[in-house]
Design a protein around this motif. Structure first.
Motif, PDB file in Angstrom:
ATOM      1  N   UNK A   1      40.348  10.524  53.583  1.00  0.00           N
ATOM      2  CA  UNK A   1      38.979  11.004  53.383  1.00  0.00           C
ATOM      3  C   UNK A   1      37.998  10.223  54.253  1.00  0.00           C
ATOM      4  N   UNK A   2      38.166   8.918  54.294  1.00  0.00           N
ATOM      5  CA  UNK A   2      37.259   8.092  55.084  1.00  0.00           C
ATOM      6  C   UNK A   2      37.460   8.322  56.575  1.00  0.00           C
ATOM      7  N   UNK A   3      38.718   8.431  57.009  1.00  0.00           N
ATOM      8  CA  UNK A   3      38.975   8.663  58.428  1.00  0.00           C
ATOM      9  C   UNK A   3      38.368   9.959  58.921  1.00  0.00           C
ATOM     10  N   UNK A   4      38.513  11.032  58.151  1.00  0.00           N
ATOM     11  CA  UNK A   4      37.926  12.315  58.533  1.00  0.00           C
ATOM     12  C   UNK A   4      36.409  12.230  58.536  1.00  0.00           C
ATOM     13  N   UNK A   5      35.828  11.545  57.552  1.00  0.00           N
ATOM     14  CA  UNK A   5      34.374  11.370  57.516  1.00  0.00           C
ATOM     15  C   UNK A   5      33.887  10.595  58.740  1.00  0.00           C
ATOM     16  N   UNK A   6      34.626   9.570  59.136  1.00  0.00           N
ATOM     17  CA  UNK A   6      34.239   8.794  60.318  1.00  0.00           C
ATOM     18  C   UNK A   6      34.295   9.643  61.593  1.00  0.00           C
ATOM     19  N   UNK A   7      35.281  10.515  61.706  1.00  0.00           N
ATOM     20  CA  UNK A   7      35.327  11.405  62.872  1.00  0.00           C
ATOM     21  C   UNK A   7      34.086  12.276  62.905  1.00  0.00           C
ATOM     22  N   UNK A   8      33.765  12.898  61.779  1.00  0.00           N
ATOM     23  CA  UNK A   8      32.606  13.800  61.732  1.00  0.00           C
ATOM     24  C   UNK A   8      31.293  13.051  61.955  1.00  0.00           C
ATOM     25  N   UNK A   9      31.313  11.744  61.719  1.00  0.00           N
ATOM     26  CA  UNK A   9      30.122  10.923  61.967  1.00  0.00           C
ATOM     27  C   UNK A   9      30.195  10.230  63.324  1.00  0.00           C
ATOM     28  N   UNK A  10      31.154  10.639  64.170  1.00  0.00           N
ATOM     29  CA  UNK A  10      31.413  10.091  65.502  1.00  0.00           C
ATOM     30  C   UNK A  10      31.392   8.564  65.548  1.00  0.00           C
ATOM     31  N   UNK A  11      32.072   7.957  64.550  1.00  0.00           N
ATOM     32  CA  UNK A  11      32.353   6.520  64.563  1.00  0.00           C
ATOM     33  C   UNK A  11      33.802   6.384  65.030  1.00  0.00           C
ATOM     34  N   UNK A  12      33.961   6.479  66.339  1.00  0.00           N
ATOM     35  CA  UNK A  12      35.272   6.708  66.932  1.00  0.00           C
ATOM     36  C   UNK A  12      36.281   5.603  66.655  1.00  0.00           C
ATOM     37  N   UNK A  13      35.910   4.348  66.887  1.00  0.00           N
ATOM     38  CA  UNK A  13      36.869   3.256  66.693  1.00  0.00           C
ATOM     39  C   UNK A  13      37.281   3.149  65.226  1.00  0.00           C
ATOM     40  N   UNK A  14      36.303   3.262  64.331  1.00  0.00           N
ATOM     41  CA  UNK A  14      36.619   3.207  62.898  1.00  0.00           C
ATOM     42  C   UNK A  14      37.520   4.378  62.502  1.00  0.00           C
ATOM     43  N   UNK A  15      37.211   5.566  63.046  1.00  0.00           N
ATOM     44  CA  UNK A  15      37.996   6.757  62.706  1.00  0.00           C
ATOM     45  C   UNK A  15      39.449   6.589  63.134  1.00  0.00           C
TER      46      UNK A  15
END
Length: 617
Positions: A383-397
């Motif tokens: 859930x967090x990884x997908x949210x990070x992608x949609x928030x363009x936090x690339x390294x975290x994602x």
């Protein structure tokens, strides 16, 4: 209720049939037919009504019903010739015509309990029974699926409820379905269709329909729950081979559950299951299978209600689900399932209903609450990884998605996260690979249907994107956002008439969605009817809901109003708009790509050439 018909007695509480005081074994469905006809003996009952009430509209033949009527008559010493007990009304149905005496139900030696608590106990009880069936299937190794993953694929249909209080019990029956799916996922070499896809078959559970949508399924697990007001429960479950429609396994379980024997019953059944499978299950797997989600029944009841709201997938229901999950977590702060469900509710709100910048911190906080309890929770990490992608936090994602995949390689939302990550970078091959895995794991997931199309369309694979859209429209004919999104690839591919038709259907299905009107405006704009855009933009704004500034900006690009378009794109950055993940590859932005402000935009969201080289290492 106990009914007496001549020397026969039918006990609807203990599910027994006796002849002159001697109990006679009765097939469960035959018993149900008898009781239903008894309860409605002043009415002629049609065959269709019996199919709906006894088999919950499962796919059964007229011959099956006729055989059950024949068996019911035989129990009473009746026949098709005599028809002294059950009469056939030609062209209309059946009626119970014998004289019936209603007897008082004797008091049972049990501690009174709330129906909802009985249901919770039934959940645990039923999980154990179905696990036995599922494990038996795993052990016997009858067949394999046709795709690359050789684990046998099982579909657990939403459990049906046979009760006059159907609505009261349905939410708990649904949760039983989810619990069984979750438990069966711990069985090695067995793959189970996730609940997000399984519940598509609630309205039409016919085998032909399942084969049409999920041709790789090997087995279908069915269950009907019968209960009495006195706490007696009967569960009828069966496993069927989908292609042959051959009955593989059928079992019924009856019990009276009360406060004194609840934990004893659940532990005995769990032990029976694990002992019978000791040679194939390790200690860790057995522990997972026997573990309860929570021992706080009140917390569990709130969680069940929250899941019911979450599955409605509208803004108001998602907010209500979070309230219920919070109440459950207050009662049991270690309730992992409630914590994960809360995180997912926020993630969906972030993706579709509210300004992402406002919701992302809530997703992060919710996931961290899970990870505090279980640092390897794949569901929370996904859930967090997908949210990070949609928030363009690339390294975290990238980091979190890989952690999720390591913890559990079979989560479809993790693969969707990877698909969107690679789409933002323009890596078409990796997008296709991730989407193939995502759809194999969860073939009818609506989020994958929607975002999967966007990923394909944005990387320029328009032919595949349109094929994908056609398939998803067929699989999800009542989901407006699937239609609205599909109009984009049609328009980009030059099919303007088709794009308009699809977008109009999206509005018809979801008239309260601002994006539906933005999509139709774009379709008209690409068709050369730019004069239609302003009124549709005004209509979208009048709904007073969150509108993705990025999609509004695309309409102003079509109108050649680049100043307004860049103003909206900057607003999208401030809102942390999901759609900005496509800024580098989106062909709809071609008219502004020579503008220096576009280069600055790419830098702000980490999709400039230098950043891309780093992300793709």
């Amino acid at each position: 209720m106990i009914y007496r018909v001549s020397q026969y007695e039918i006990n609807t509480t203990q599910f027994t049939f006796s002849d002159s005081g001697k109990t006679v074994p009765v097939e469960p469905k035959v018993f149900d037919v008898i009781v239903y006809l008894l309860n409605h003996r002043n009415t002629v009952i049609s065959r269709d009504e019996l199919f709906a009430q006894i088999w919950a509209n499962r796919e059964v033949t007229d011959t099956t019903l006729s055989n059950h009527i024949k068996s019911a008559r035989k129990l009473f010493g009746d026949s098709g010739e005599l028809q002294s007990v059950i009469k056939t009304i030609r062209g209309r149905g059946y009626q119970f015509v014998a004289d019936v005496e209603e007897l008082a139900q004797p008091q049972l030696n049990e501690i009174p309990v709330k129906n909802q608590r009985n249901i919770r106990r039934l959940t645990t009880l039923f999980i154990s029974i179905v696990l036995f069936i599922g494990f038996w299937l795993w052990w016997t190794n009858e067949t394999s699926v046709s795709n690359e993953d050789k684990r046998r694929l099982v579909l657990v249909l939403p459990f049906a409820v046979s009760s006059v209080e159907h609505e009261k019990w349905q939410a708990f029956a649904d949760q039983m379905t989810r619990e069984v799916i979750r438990k069966l996922n711990h069985v090695p070499d067995l793959r189970v269709i996730p609940a997000s896809s399984a519940f598509i078959f609630r309205e039409d559970p016919s085998y032909s329909h399942i084969r049409n949508k999920l041709p790789d399924v090997s087995y279908v697990l069915n269950a009907v729950i019968n209960h009495s007001g006195s706490g007696y429960i009967r569960i009828s479950a069966d496993m069927v081979g989908l292609q042959s429609e051959k009955l593989i396994w059928s079992r019924d379980f009856e019990t009276n559950v009360n406060e004194s024997n609840y934990f004893t019953i659940q532990n005995n059944i769990a032990n029976t299951v694990t002992e019978s499978l000791e040679i194939v299950l390790g200690e860790g797997e057995k522990a997972l299978l026997s573990a309860l989600p929570t021992e706080n029944l009140a917390a569990y009841e709130l969680y069940v209600k929250g899941q019911e709201q979450l599955n409605l997938l509208n803004h108001a229901s998602l907010l209500r689900s979070i309230e219920l999950f919070d109440q459950a977590i207050t009662l049991d702060p270690t309730f992992i399932l409630a914590l994960v469900a809360k995180a997912n509710a926020y993630r969906i709100i972030m993706a579709y209903f509210e300004k992402p910048a406002d919701v992302l911190p809530k997703v992060i906080t919710s996931v961290n609450a899970v990870l505090t309890q279980d640092p390897q929770s794949a569901e929370a990490l996904s859930a967090l990884g997908l949210a990070y992608v949609l928030a363009w936090r690339w390294e975290d994602a990238w980091k979190i998605l890989n952690r999720a995949k390591t913890a559990n390689p079979d989560l479809a939302l993790t693969e969707l996260g990877f698909a969107l990550y690679f789409a933002s970078m323009g890596d078409k091959k990796s997008v296709n690979r991730a989407l193939q895995k995502a759809t194999m794991l969860d073939p009818l997931n609506v989020e994958i249907a929607d975002w999967g199309h966007w990923a394909l369309a944005m990387v320029g694979d328009l032919e595949f994107a349109r094929e994908w859209a056609k398939k998803q429209i067929r699989l999800h004919p009542q989901v407006g956002m699937v239609f609205s999104g599909a109009s984009v690839s049609s328009a980009l591919d030059g099919d303007y008439t088709g794009a308009i038709e699809i977008a109009e259907k999206g509005i018809k299905l979801d008239p309260e969605s601002p994006y539906a009107y933005l999509a139709l405006a774009q379709a008209y704009g690409y068709a050369g009817k730019k004069e239609r855009i302003p009124s549709l933009l005004q209509k979208a704004e009048s709904l007073n809901k969150y509108m993705c500034p990025y999609e509004s900006a695309v309409n102003y690009i079509i109108l050649d109003d680049f100043e307004r378009a860049f103003s909206l794109l900057n607003e999208a950055v401030s809102s942390r708009s999901n759609c900005l993940v496509f800024t580098h590859v989106d062909k709809r932005l071609e008219p502004i790509k020579n503008d220096l402000r576009y280069d600055a935009l790419l830098t702000r969201i980490g999709l400039d050439d230098n950043s891309l080289a780093k992300h793709l290492k």
